[in-house]
Design a protein around this motif. Structure first.
Motif, mmCIF file in Angstrom:
data_model
loop_
_atom_site.group_PDB
_atom_site.id
_atom_site.type_symbol
_atom_site.label_atom_id
_atom_site.label_comp_id
_atom_site.label_asym_id
_atom_site.label_seq_id
_atom_site.Cartn_x
_atom_site.Cartn_y
_atom_site.Cartn_z
ATOM 1 N N SER A 551 58.369 90.206 13.069
ATOM 2 C CA SER A 551 59.512 91.099 12.890
ATOM 3 C C SER A 551 60.396 90.562 11.783
ATOM 4 O O SER A 551 60.475 89.343 11.565
ATOM 5 C CB SER A 551 60.306 91.220 14.198
ATOM 6 O OG SER A 551 61.483 91.969 14.002
ATOM 7 N N ASP A 552 61.057 91.491 11.071
ATOM 8 C CA ASP A 552 62.025 91.067 10.069
ATOM 9 C C ASP A 552 63.420 90.930 10.668
ATOM 10 O O ASP A 552 64.384 90.713 9.947
ATOM 11 C CB ASP A 552 62.045 92.048 8.890
ATOM 12 C CG ASP A 552 62.307 93.479 9.356
ATOM 13 O OD1 ASP A 552 62.467 93.690 10.577
ATOM 14 O OD2 ASP A 552 62.342 94.378 8.503
ATOM 15 N N LYS A 553 63.516 91.101 12.005
ATOM 16 C CA LYS A 553 64.758 90.860 12.740
ATOM 17 C C LYS A 553 64.500 89.781 13.787
ATOM 18 O O LYS A 553 63.357 89.498 14.143
ATOM 19 C CB LYS A 553 65.248 92.144 13.417
ATOM 20 C CG LYS A 553 65.547 93.277 12.448
ATOM 21 C CD LYS A 553 65.986 94.525 13.215
ATOM 22 C CE LYS A 553 66.253 95.686 12.263
ATOM 23 N NZ LYS A 553 66.633 96.922 13.002
ATOM 24 N N GLU A 554 65.567 89.180 14.267
ATOM 25 C CA GLU A 554 65.417 88.145 15.280
ATOM 26 C C GLU A 554 64.756 88.724 16.530
ATOM 27 O O GLU A 554 65.087 89.826 16.968
ATOM 28 C CB GLU A 554 66.776 87.537 15.634
ATOM 29 C CG GLU A 554 67.370 86.690 14.526
ATOM 30 C CD GLU A 554 68.570 85.896 15.015
ATOM 31 O OE1 GLU A 554 68.762 85.831 16.247
ATOM 32 O OE2 GLU A 554 69.304 85.356 14.180
ATOM 33 N N ILE A 555 63.846 87.955 17.119
ATOM 34 C CA ILE A 555 63.112 88.399 18.303
ATOM 35 C C ILE A 555 63.861 87.918 19.540
ATOM 36 O O ILE A 555 64.055 86.706 19.718
ATOM 37 C CB ILE A 555 61.678 87.852 18.292
ATOM 38 C CG1 ILE A 555 60.960 88.296 17.004
ATOM 39 C CG2 ILE A 555 60.918 88.313 19.515
ATOM 40 C CD1 ILE A 555 59.570 87.708 16.860
ATOM 41 N N PRO A 556 64.301 88.810 20.421
ATOM 42 C CA PRO A 556 65.021 88.377 21.631
ATOM 43 C C PRO A 556 64.140 87.505 22.517
ATOM 44 O O PRO A 556 62.922 87.718 22.623
ATOM 45 C CB PRO A 556 65.393 89.698 22.321
ATOM 46 C CG PRO A 556 65.280 90.748 21.248
ATOM 47 C CD PRO A 556 64.212 90.270 20.322
ATOM 48 N N PRO A 584 58.367 90.811 2.825
ATOM 49 C CA PRO A 584 59.739 90.791 3.342
ATOM 50 C C PRO A 584 60.750 90.488 2.241
ATOM 51 O O PRO A 584 60.480 89.779 1.286
ATOM 52 C CB PRO A 584 59.695 89.665 4.375
ATOM 53 C CG PRO A 584 58.611 88.754 3.890
ATOM 54 C CD PRO A 584 57.592 89.642 3.255
ATOM 55 N N ASN A 585 61.936 91.088 2.414
ATOM 56 C CA ASN A 585 63.051 90.797 1.514
ATOM 57 C C ASN A 585 63.929 89.686 2.049
ATOM 58 O O ASN A 585 64.878 89.274 1.396
ATOM 59 C CB ASN A 585 63.891 92.061 1.298
ATOM 60 C CG ASN A 585 63.120 93.123 0.538
ATOM 61 O OD1 ASN A 585 62.339 92.792 -0.335
ATOM 62 N ND2 ASN A 585 63.327 94.381 0.893
ATOM 63 N N GLY A 586 63.697 89.236 3.254
ATOM 64 C CA GLY A 586 64.488 88.183 3.890
ATOM 65 C C GLY A 586 63.600 87.371 4.817
ATOM 66 O O GLY A 586 62.375 87.347 4.665
ATOM 67 N N PRO A 587 64.202 86.732 5.797
ATOM 68 C CA PRO A 587 63.402 85.910 6.718
ATOM 69 C C PRO A 587 62.485 86.769 7.571
ATOM 70 O O PRO A 587 62.784 87.923 7.901
ATOM 71 C CB PRO A 587 64.472 85.207 7.567
ATOM 72 C CG PRO A 587 65.681 86.066 7.455
ATOM 73 C CD PRO A 587 65.644 86.650 6.096
ATOM 74 N N LEU A 588 61.353 86.181 7.944
ATOM 75 C CA LEU A 588 60.370 86.839 8.788
ATOM 76 C C LEU A 588 60.223 85.999 10.054
ATOM 77 O O LEU A 588 60.058 84.777 9.982
ATOM 78 C CB LEU A 588 59.033 86.945 8.054
ATOM 79 C CG LEU A 588 58.002 87.915 8.639
ATOM 80 C CD1 LEU A 588 58.505 89.343 8.546
ATOM 81 C CD2 LEU A 588 56.681 87.769 7.914
ATOM 82 N N PHE A 589 60.282 86.639 11.220
ATOM 83 C CA PHE A 589 60.252 85.943 12.501
ATOM 84 C C PHE A 589 58.893 86.171 13.160
ATOM 85 O O PHE A 589 58.421 87.314 13.249
ATOM 86 C CB PHE A 589 61.372 86.439 13.417
ATOM 87 C CG PHE A 589 62.752 86.278 12.820
ATOM 88 C CD1 PHE A 589 63.453 85.093 12.978
ATOM 89 C CD2 PHE A 589 63.329 87.303 12.085
ATOM 90 C CE1 PHE A 589 64.711 84.937 12.430
ATOM 91 C CE2 PHE A 589 64.587 87.160 11.531
ATOM 92 C CZ PHE A 589 65.282 85.968 11.703
#
Length: 702
Positions: A551-556, A584-589
């Motif tokens: 995910s390109d967002k934090e994973i809960p 990705p343009n930012g961090p990848l989780f």
């Protein structure tokens, strides 16, 4: 390593890679070291060592010691004595001790590989630090100090000393478990314009420290809240008295508190700034105590107590009845009879009703404190809005007469619509059973209650419903069988009454082992390589599959169902090569979790965060990226060409050797008439000659 016939390593390598003959060094590993516990003091202790010795061999020992806190070893001196005393040690310090051995046979030094740990005894603590002394209101002094910087043991208590008088007064202050500042208030007979000296010592289990620096304090003529004197009382009537005392300078006011027996309601405390007060509405023929206390800056002084026995004839106690109100479970009807005392004739009587929860009555040791009071002129009253299924205490009496009726306990009815209590769960992994336990909404059930259970399995979003038979039990339970490992459930319970309140709880049927040691690599073209470890990696028959979440967002941490913007992939084993949704343009989780054979998830592994340049960066640097791609392609082509060329060269050499062999076999034999033999031209001398044959011998060509 010497074989001892016992497998110590899980793979048996200790017995596979060992020898059967013990070396000299191994012999000394059987040495034992011990500490003489009776010899331990604050600065020294004795050790002794013993071992099986060889004949005609002299052994010498080198004791060595190190503090556990720093691990710096210090060797002592060589000695032939097996008993040694370490000296000049620090009090209450943890040490490690070992011994080196040297024998006269080999004249080599060996480590015993034996260690012993011990702690020296407690020593004299250093004095407490930073003592401050402050005068408070009244005859009070506040002392604050810090614990010793070097307690050399466990501080048990502090002793506060002060003079005058002589000999000095002493106050014992227990030491706290945590190493924090200590505050202590001395309530003494300190007089204004007099100098006092204070000091503090600390004591551990063995010794007492030196004292702190002596702190001097001269008392000012401030308001002393403890100096109430010359209090007097005069009776105004059988139920009222007048009190008077000497006025104190500098205090803010006075509190007058009347203490009555348990069967009487406690009157409110009188707060006044005057030095006289009238206390009214006292009960008749009762022993009473009146406390007069001065206060200032939140400090309340010592009370001056006046005992009083009131005059007159005590009132007749009232008999109180309590009963339920129909169709209202939270109400109670109280009724009582009019007192038959002659002095109450031709009077309009007013009653005071007091009630509170029984548990609050017990908390206040049987006194009616913080209770609810209701006034009425009737001999009955309905109290509404009570808590359901609770025990209350009621009492009633005449206003101004004082004495109340005997406490009447009353239990409100249960409410079949009320929520259950104490919901909890127990999962038995061996039996695959989930036990659900709860209590009814009341400790006394008069009518059977039926319960309904709504159980939602959150992983697959399946709902199961159960309805239990009506029962009068207070403690209840229900068992669900064949519950798979790793399930997540939301359990809600309520009664079968329409509109009843429900109580819900979350429970897990055990936990599936989570992957760990997750490592991820992201290439510039968006390919993602993920590897992980799992406790079942050593099993030949894997029981789990794995889900990789990107995910390109934090994973809960409590993620159960991935969202639409998350990329997922399934794998049977590690590692896995997959593609991300986009560059990705930012961090990848990235995270991994195991999936059981029943389809239930483990907790997420640790989440790895990857940071790469965005697509814009790649476009702006397309030349470098293209060149890099060319180099990667050229490198791969070179490797392939080298492998192919090697294969062709090997085939060519092999073909040449075969051709030469065939040519030699096809060559014309050369006949030697002198020896009567024919030979084939060959460079190898090991080829046997071909012998001649006669006409009568058959010719066999193989």
């Amino acid at each position: 390593m010497v074989c001892n016939g016992h497998q110590d390593c899980y793979d048996g390598s200790d017995e596979a890679n060992c020898t059967s003959e013990a070396s000299e060094e191994h012999l000394y590993q059987f040495l034992s070291i011990g500490v003489d516990q009776s010899s331990i003091n604050s600065t020294s202790f004795l050790i002794s060592c013993w071992m099986a010795q060889q004949k005609m061999v002299l052994y010498t020992f080198l004791p060595s010691i190190a503090k556990v806190s720093d691990g710096v070893w210090k060797n002592m001196t060589w000695t032939t004595d097996s008993v040694y005393r370490f000296t000049d040690l620090e009090p209450y310090t943890n040490y490690n001790v070992t011994v080196y051995i040297q024998d006269s046979k080999s004249n080599k030094t060996y480590a015993s590989m034996k260690y012993v740990n011990t702690t020296t005894g407690e020593g004299v603590p250093s004095p407490p630090r930073r003592l401050t002394v402050r005068q408070m209101v009244g005859s009070r002094v506040n002392l604050i100090w810090d614990p010793p910087s070097d307690p050399r043991g466990i501080i048990q208590h502090y002793t506060v000393h002060y003079v005058p008088p002589l000999p000095p007064m002493e106050k014992i202050v227990p030491a706290a478990d945590n190493n924090v500042s200590v505050s202590f208030v001395i309530v003494g007979y300190f007089k204004p314009n007099k100098n006092y000296s204070f000091w503090v010592t600390a004591t551990n289990n063995g010794f007492t420290s030196e004292s702190t620096a002596i702190m001097n304090l001269t008392f000012d003529e401030g308001g002393d809240v403890d100096d109430i004197v010359n209090a007097s009382m005069s009776r105004l009537s059988p139920t009222s008295v007048s009190l008077k005392w000497n006025k104190l300078r500098g205090v803010e006011g006075y509190l007058v508190e009347t203490r009555l027996p348990r069967q009487y309601p406690q009157p409110p405390v009188i707060n006044t700034t005057d030095n006289r007060v009238i206390v009214r509405s006292l009960p008749k023929n009762v022993q009473i105590y009146i406390d007069i206390k001065a206060y200032k800056n939140g400090i309340i002084g010592q009370p001056f107590t006046i005992p009083i026995v009131t005059e007159g004839i005590s009132e007749e106690p009232i008999h109180l009845n309590a009963e339920h109100v129909k169709e209202n479970r939270s109400s109670v009807r109280l009724s009582w009879s009019t007192p038959s005392v002659d002095q109450n004739k031709d009077k309009e009587l007013q009653y005071e009703v007091h009630y509170l929860l029984f548990k609050d009555l017990r908390q206040h040791t049987g006194h009616l404190e913080n209770d609810t009071e209701v006034l009425t002129k009737n001999t009955s009253i309905v109290i509404e809005g009570l808590q359901l299924c609770e025990t209350y205490v009621f009492s009633v009496g005449l206003v101004g007469a004082g004495q109340l009726s005997v406490f009447k306990e009353f239990i409100t009815k249960e409410d079949p619509k009320a929520a259950i209590r104490d919901l909890r769960f127990v999962f038995d992994e061996k039996k695959s059973e989930l036990q659900i336990l709860w209590k009814a909404n009341c400790d006394v059930i008069t009518q059977p209650i039926s319960y309904r259970l709504d159980i939602t399995e959150l992983t697959n979003e399946r709902v199961s419903r159960y309805e239990l038979k009506a029962t009068e039990k207070v403690a209840l339970s229900h068992v669900i069988e064949n519950v798979p490992l790793g399930g997540r459930y939301n359990v809600c319970i309520h009664t079968s009454e329409q509109g009843s309140a429900e109580k819900c709880g979350f429970v897990r049927s055990g936990e599936v082992d989570s992957p760990h040691a997750v490592v991820a690599w992201l290439s510039p073209n968006g390919h993602l390589m993920v590897s992980w470890q799992h406790p079942e990696d050593n099993h030949t028959d894997p029981k789990h599959k794995y889900q990789i979440i990107v995910s390109d967002k934090e994973i809960p941490e409590d993620l159960l169902h991935p969202t639409d913007d998350m990329k997922t992939a399934l794998a049977d084993f590690s590692p896995l090569l997959m593609t991300a949704n986009s560059v990705p343009n930012g961090p990848l989780f990235v995270s991994v979790r195991a999936i059981s054979k029943d389809g239930y998830y483990s907790d997420l592994s640790e989440v790895r965060t990857l940071t790469m340049e965005g697509a814009e960066a790649f476009e702006s640097d397309s030349t470098a990226s293209g060149l890099g791609a060319v180099w990667w392609g050229a490198g791969a082509a070179c490797v392939a060409a080298i492998v192919l060329g090697g294969a062709l060269l090997h085939m060519a050499l092999r073909h040449r050797r075969l051709a030469r062999s065939l040519l030699r076999l096809a060559a014309t034999p050369r006949y030697d008439s002198r020896r009567g033999q024919a030979t084939i031209d060959h460079d190898d001398d090991d080829v046997p000659p071909i012998s001649g044959f006669s006409d009568d011998e058959p010719l066999v060509i193989a």
